[in-house]
Design a protein around this motif. Structure first.
Motif, PDB file in Angstrom:
ATOM      1  N   MET A   1       0.933  -1.394  -0.056  1.00 15.96           N
ATOM      2  CA  MET A   1      -0.019   0.012  -0.053  1.00 15.96           C
ATOM      3  C   MET A   1       0.766   1.366  -0.178  1.00 15.96           C
ATOM      4  SD  MET A   1      -3.302   0.716   0.464  1.00 15.96           S
ATOM      5  CE  MET A   1      -4.288   2.145   0.903  1.00 15.96           C
ATOM      6  N   ASN A   2       0.667   2.102  -1.107  1.00 13.19           N
ATOM      7  CA  ASN A   2       1.739   3.382  -1.018  1.00 13.19           C
ATOM      8  C   ASN A   2       0.933   4.520  -0.320  1.00 13.19           C
ATOM      9  OD1 ASN A   2       0.416   5.115  -2.889  1.00 13.19           O
ATOM     10  ND2 ASN A   2       0.514   3.214  -4.217  1.00 13.19           N
ATOM     11  N   GLN A   3       1.481   5.528   0.136  1.00 17.42           N
ATOM     12  CA  GLN A   3       1.191   6.636   0.536  1.00 17.42           C
ATOM     13  C   GLN A   3       0.429   7.678  -0.002  1.00 17.42           C
ATOM     14  OE1 GLN A   3       5.532   7.664   1.672  1.00 17.42           O
ATOM     15  NE2 GLN A   3       4.339   9.653   1.748  1.00 17.42           N
ATOM     16  N   PHE A   4       0.568   7.448  -1.456  1.00 20.59           N
ATOM     17  CA  PHE A   4       0.022   8.549  -2.268  1.00 20.59           C
ATOM     18  C   PHE A   4      -1.382   8.417  -2.570  1.00 20.59           C
ATOM     19  CE2 PHE A   4       4.510   7.677  -3.222  1.00 20.59           C
ATOM     20  CZ  PHE A   4       5.129   8.890  -2.858  1.00 20.59           C
ATOM     21  N   VAL A   5      -1.926   9.918  -2.901  1.00 20.94           N
ATOM     22  CA  VAL A   5      -3.390   9.612  -3.253  1.00 20.94           C
ATOM     23  C   VAL A   5      -3.684   9.422  -4.533  1.00 20.94           C
ATOM     24  CG1 VAL A   5      -5.290  11.292  -3.199  1.00 20.94           C
ATOM     25  CG2 VAL A   5      -3.585  11.735  -1.598  1.00 20.94           C
ATOM     26  N   LEU A   6      -4.323   8.056  -4.748  1.00 22.03           N
ATOM     27  CA  LEU A   6      -4.576   7.473  -5.917  1.00 22.03           C
ATOM     28  C   LEU A   6      -5.831   8.155  -6.447  1.00 22.03           C
ATOM     29  CD1 LEU A   6      -3.979   3.772  -5.184  1.00 22.03           C
ATOM     30  CD2 LEU A   6      -2.361   5.431  -6.300  1.00 22.03           C
ATOM     31  N   PRO A   7      -5.976   8.378  -7.666  1.00 20.01           N
ATOM     32  CA  PRO A   7      -7.020   8.963  -8.235  1.00 20.01           C
ATOM     33  C   PRO A   7      -8.222   7.991  -8.451  1.00 20.01           C
ATOM     34  CG  PRO A   7      -5.586   8.294 -10.173  1.00 20.01           C
ATOM     35  CD  PRO A   7      -4.899   7.986  -8.662  1.00 20.01           C
ATOM     36  N   THR A   8      -9.451   8.455  -8.378  1.00 21.36           N
ATOM     37  CA  THR A   8     -10.608   7.615  -8.585  1.00 21.36           C
ATOM     38  C   THR A   8     -10.942   7.524  -9.965  1.00 21.36           C
ATOM     39  OG1 THR A   8     -12.084   9.559  -8.133  1.00 21.36           O
ATOM     40  CG2 THR A   8     -11.539   8.324  -6.117  1.00 21.36           C
ATOM     41  N   ALA A   9     -11.937   6.546 -10.181  1.00 18.92           N
ATOM     42  CA  ALA A   9     -12.548   6.221 -11.411  1.00 18.92           C
ATOM     43  C   ALA A   9     -13.386   7.634 -11.877  1.00 18.92           C
ATOM     44  CB  ALA A   9     -13.498   5.251 -11.590  1.00 18.92           C
ATOM     45  N   GLU A  10     -14.030   8.219 -11.092  1.00 15.93           N
ATOM     46  CA  GLU A  10     -14.728   9.530 -11.283  1.00 15.93           C
ATOM     47  C   GLU A  10     -13.799  10.625 -11.747  1.00 15.93           C
ATOM     48  OE1 GLU A  10     -16.629  10.844  -7.793  1.00 15.93           O
ATOM     49  OE2 GLU A  10     -17.513  12.290  -8.800  1.00 15.93           O
ATOM     50  N   LEU A  11     -12.631  10.595 -11.089  1.00 14.75           N
ATOM     51  CA  LEU A  11     -11.601  11.665 -11.369  1.00 14.75           C
ATOM     52  C   LEU A  11     -11.164  11.539 -12.997  1.00 14.75           C
ATOM     53  CD1 LEU A  11      -8.898  13.338  -9.676  1.00 14.75           C
ATOM     54  CD2 LEU A  11      -8.579  12.225 -11.846  1.00 14.75           C
ATOM     55  N   LEU A  12     -10.866  10.154 -13.227  1.00 11.37           N
ATOM     56  CA  LEU A  12     -10.159   9.920 -14.662  1.00 11.37           C
ATOM     57  C   LEU A  12     -11.140   9.994 -15.616  1.00 11.37           C
ATOM     58  CD1 LEU A  12      -8.023   6.774 -13.478  1.00 11.37           C
ATOM     59  CD2 LEU A  12      -7.297   9.061 -13.667  1.00 11.37           C
ATOM     60  N   HIS A  13     -12.365   9.949 -15.074  1.00  7.61           N
ATOM     61  CA  HIS A  13     -13.604  10.208 -16.365  1.00  7.61           C
ATOM     62  C   HIS A  13     -14.114  11.454 -16.392  1.00  7.61           C
ATOM     63  CE1 HIS A  13     -13.206   5.781 -17.632  1.00  7.61           C
ATOM     64  NE2 HIS A  13     -13.252   5.725 -16.444  1.00  7.61           N
ATOM     65  N   SER A  14     -13.705  12.642 -15.421  1.00  2.00           N
ATOM     66  CA  SER A  14     -14.218  13.662 -15.506  1.00  2.00           C
ATOM     67  C   SER A  14     -14.187  14.546 -16.655  1.00  2.00           C
ATOM     68  CB  SER A  14     -13.620  14.476 -14.242  1.00  2.00           C
ATOM     69  OG  SER A  14     -12.396  14.651 -14.624  1.00  2.00           O
ATOM     70  N   ARG A  15     -15.352  15.135 -16.921  1.00  2.00           N
ATOM     71  CA  ARG A  15     -15.451  16.226 -18.042  1.00  2.00           C
ATOM     72  C   ARG A  15     -15.894  17.560 -17.586  1.00  2.00           C
ATOM     73  NH1 ARG A  15     -13.463  12.265 -19.382  1.00  2.00           N
ATOM     74  NH2 ARG A  15     -13.545  10.930 -21.285  1.00  2.00           N
ATOM     75  N   GLY A  16     -15.864  18.464 -18.394  1.00  2.00           N
ATOM     76  CA  GLY A  16     -16.387  19.679 -18.108  1.00  2.00           C
ATOM     77  C   GLY A  16     -15.730  20.509 -17.115  1.00  2.00           C
ATOM     78  N   GLU A  17     -16.548  20.971 -16.329  1.00  2.00           N
ATOM     79  CA  GLU A  17     -15.747  21.985 -14.990  1.00  2.00           C
ATOM     80  C   GLU A  17     -14.980  21.149 -14.200  1.00  2.00           C
ATOM     81  OE1 GLU A  17     -18.639  24.544 -13.000  1.00  2.00           O
ATOM     82  OE2 GLU A  17     -19.572  25.195 -14.779  1.00  2.00           O
ATOM     83  N   ALA A  18     -15.434  19.904 -13.828  1.00  2.10           N
ATOM     84  CA  ALA A  18     -14.726  19.102 -12.696  1.00  2.10           C
ATOM     85  C   ALA A  18     -13.307  18.807 -13.496  1.00  2.10           C
ATOM     86  CB  ALA A  18     -15.558  17.984 -12.423  1.00  2.10           C
ATOM     87  N   GLN A  19     -13.474  18.648 -14.945  1.00  2.00           N
ATOM     88  CA  GLN A  19     -12.049  18.241 -15.177  1.00  2.00           C
ATOM     89  C   GLN A  19     -11.428  19.342 -15.541  1.00  2.00           C
ATOM     90  OE1 GLN A  19     -12.229  17.624 -19.576  1.00  2.00           O
ATOM     91  NE2 GLN A  19     -10.731  15.899 -19.639  1.00  2.00           N
ATOM     92  N   ASN A  20     -11.787  20.689 -15.944  1.00  2.00           N
ATOM     93  CA  ASN A  20     -10.972  21.974 -16.150  1.00  2.00           C
ATOM     94  C   ASN A  20     -10.183  22.174 -14.804  1.00  2.00           C
ATOM     95  OD1 ASN A  20     -11.788  22.258 -18.545  1.00  2.00           O
ATOM     96  ND2 ASN A  20     -13.417  23.628 -18.029  1.00  2.00           N
ATOM     97  N   ALA A  21     -11.007  21.889 -13.603  1.00  2.00           N
ATOM     98  CA  ALA A  21     -10.373  22.302 -12.318  1.00  2.00           C
ATOM     99  C   ALA A  21      -9.274  21.222 -11.925  1.00  2.00           C
ATOM    100  CB  ALA A  21     -11.621  22.170 -11.122  1.00  2.00           C
ATOM    101  N   ILE A  22      -9.433  20.109 -12.463  1.00  4.38           N
ATOM    102  CA  ILE A  22      -8.333  19.076 -12.129  1.00  4.38           C
ATOM    103  C   ILE A  22      -7.202  19.398 -12.825  1.00  4.38           C
ATOM    104  CG2 ILE A  22      -7.489  16.680 -12.254  1.00  4.38           C
ATOM    105  CD1 ILE A  22     -10.413  15.974 -11.799  1.00  4.38           C
ATOM    106  N   HIS A  23      -7.336  19.695 -14.024  1.00  2.00           N
ATOM    107  CA  HIS A  23      -6.148  20.132 -15.077  1.00  2.00           C
ATOM    108  C   HIS A  23      -5.532  21.406 -14.573  1.00  2.00           C
ATOM    109  CE1 HIS A  23      -7.763  17.651 -18.851  1.00  2.00           C
ATOM    110  NE2 HIS A  23      -7.666  16.841 -17.691  1.00  2.00           N
ATOM    111  N   GLU A  24      -6.367  22.176 -14.236  1.00  3.51           N
ATOM    112  CA  GLU A  24      -5.695  23.536 -13.663  1.00  3.51           C
ATOM    113  C   GLU A  24      -4.793  23.315 -12.299  1.00  3.51           C
ATOM    114  OE1 GLU A  24      -8.800  26.818 -13.353  1.00  3.51           O
ATOM    115  OE2 GLU A  24      -9.072  26.306 -15.384  1.00  3.51           O
ATOM    116  N   ARG A  25      -5.311  22.547 -11.427  1.00  7.86           N
ATOM    117  CA  ARG A  25      -4.623  22.124 -10.166  1.00  7.86           C
ATOM    118  C   ARG A  25      -3.223  21.516 -10.726  1.00  7.86           C
ATOM    119  NH1 ARG A  25      -5.978  18.449  -6.025  1.00  7.86           N
ATOM    120  NH2 ARG A  25      -7.992  17.920  -7.050  1.00  7.86           N
TER     121      ARG A  25
END
Ligand code: SF4
Length: 351
Positions: free
Chosen positions: A1-25
């Motif tokens: 088990m690693n200590q890093f925050v792994l992405p969720t499937a929801e994040l990997l399939h995000s689109r629209g505003e949620a996706q833009n926010a992740i890309h900007e971050r």
């Protein structure tokens, strides 16, 4: 088990505003870690012979239709010594898995470049004997690129990815243990890839002793058994890139030319907006590169002009420090400083 925050499937399939926010971050994390500079390397594809038979690659040994070549090391050396673009600080020497090309082209080329230039030298030459790795390092190469392709050993075997999964991972560890800087990566959107499998790639990537990490979109390659499989969605690859950046802010992430195959005209620049900080100018001689059939015969070649235009359009500038020097500076007393040990990992918000 690693200590890093792994992405969720929801994040990997995000689109629209949620996706833009992740890309900007992800872009912000990149800029705060690396500033507005991006590393600029050249790639030269010295051989399209390959003893492997990956179902997703046009250079697989069973593709008898492909005209095979090995470049002349003198020609490539002349090109890199006398005609390389000014912005290039590093060169990546790449080939199918072809030990003959390693001995007859890569080794003399590296020795010449090491003697006559201050280029950082990386290689992407597949699984080789330990002795050949040592010769490449002795000649002057410092970074090995060995993608693990996918973290699921069963899928790895089904797609006839190079060697075996276990062997590939063992070689990655061997390279790291013998002083190489190391970059790896995986493919997003492979036929049959589940969300769980995709997320396992992040877990493996986090745990491997890497300096750089990449993600490639699955492109149904010409002259492969998967040529009629669906092209993967470029958004999935871009979301993976952003998630990798948030998971490991310290690693170098390339924007790869296949992004432009997956999203013509836009993909590459979107990669630069999604956490990438490395670009690659293709300097393979034009008479050879049409037969370097990783994906399509109709390749999207990243020329110096295209690269510099894309960088400038994103408000970025070429790094004057080479990738090799950057990695060298990360080592203390000859040992790689793992950011986990240094306690400097930025923990992204749980996605
Ligand atoms: S992906 Fe690499 S190892 Fe596999 S067939 Fe293509 S060049 Fe060879």
């Amino acid at each position: 088990m690693n200590q890093f925050v792994l992405p969720t499937a929801e994040l990997l399939h995000s689109r629209g505003e949620a996706q833009n926010a992740i890309h900007e971050r992800a872009a912000q994390v990149t800029r705060s870690r690396f500033g507005h500079t991006v590393f600029v390397r050249a790639v030269v594809e010295i051989s399209n012979f390959c003893r492997e038979n990956c179902l997703y690659c046009g250079m697989r040994r069973n593709n008898r239709a492909l005209k095979r070549y090995r470049a002349k090391h003198e020609q490539i050396a002349d090109l890199l010594i006398h005609h390389r673009p000014e912005s290039v600080t590093d060169v990546n020497i790449q080939a199918g898995e072809d030990p003959v090309a390693v001995r007859e082209v890569a080794l003399p080329l590296i020795r010449t470049l090491h003697q006559h230039t201050d280029l950082g030298i990386s290689v992407c030459l597949g699984i080789l004997d330990h002795a050949l790795y040592a010769q490449l390092k002795e000649a002057g190469a410092t970074l090995y690129i060995m993608k693990f392709e996918m973290a699921n050993p069963v899928h790895y075997a089904e797609l006839q990815a190079p060697g075996t999964f276990e062997k590939r991972i063992a070689h990655i560890h061997h390279l790291a243990a013998t002083g190489w800087n190391l970059s790896s990566g995986f493919i997003a959107g492979l036929p049959g890839q589940t969300d769980d499998e995709l997320i396992k790639n992040f877990s493996l990537a986090a745990d491997l002793p890497l300096d750089g990490i990449s993600v490639s979109p699955f492109i149904p390659g010409d002259e492969t058994p998967l040529s009629s499989a669906p092209l993967s969605d470029v958004n999935l690859t871009l979301n993976c890139m952003a998630a990798l950046r948030l998971m490991r802010p310290d690693r170098v992430i390339p924007s790869i030319s296949a992004l432009n195959l997956a999203d013509p005209g836009n993909g590459y620049r979107r990669g630069l907006r999604t956490g990438a900080n490395l670009v690659t100018i293709n300097l393979t001689p034009s008479e050879l590169r049409g037969d370097y059939l990783l994906y399509k015969r109709d390749r999207f070649i990243m020329t110096e002009e295209r690269i510099l235009t894309a960088i400038a359009a994103e408000g970025l500038i070429p790094s004057s420090q080479s990738l090799a020097d950057f990695y060298r500076a990360k080592k203390v007393n000859g040992k790689h400083v793992d950011q986990r040990q240094a306690g400097a990992v930025m923990k992204p918000e749980a996605p």
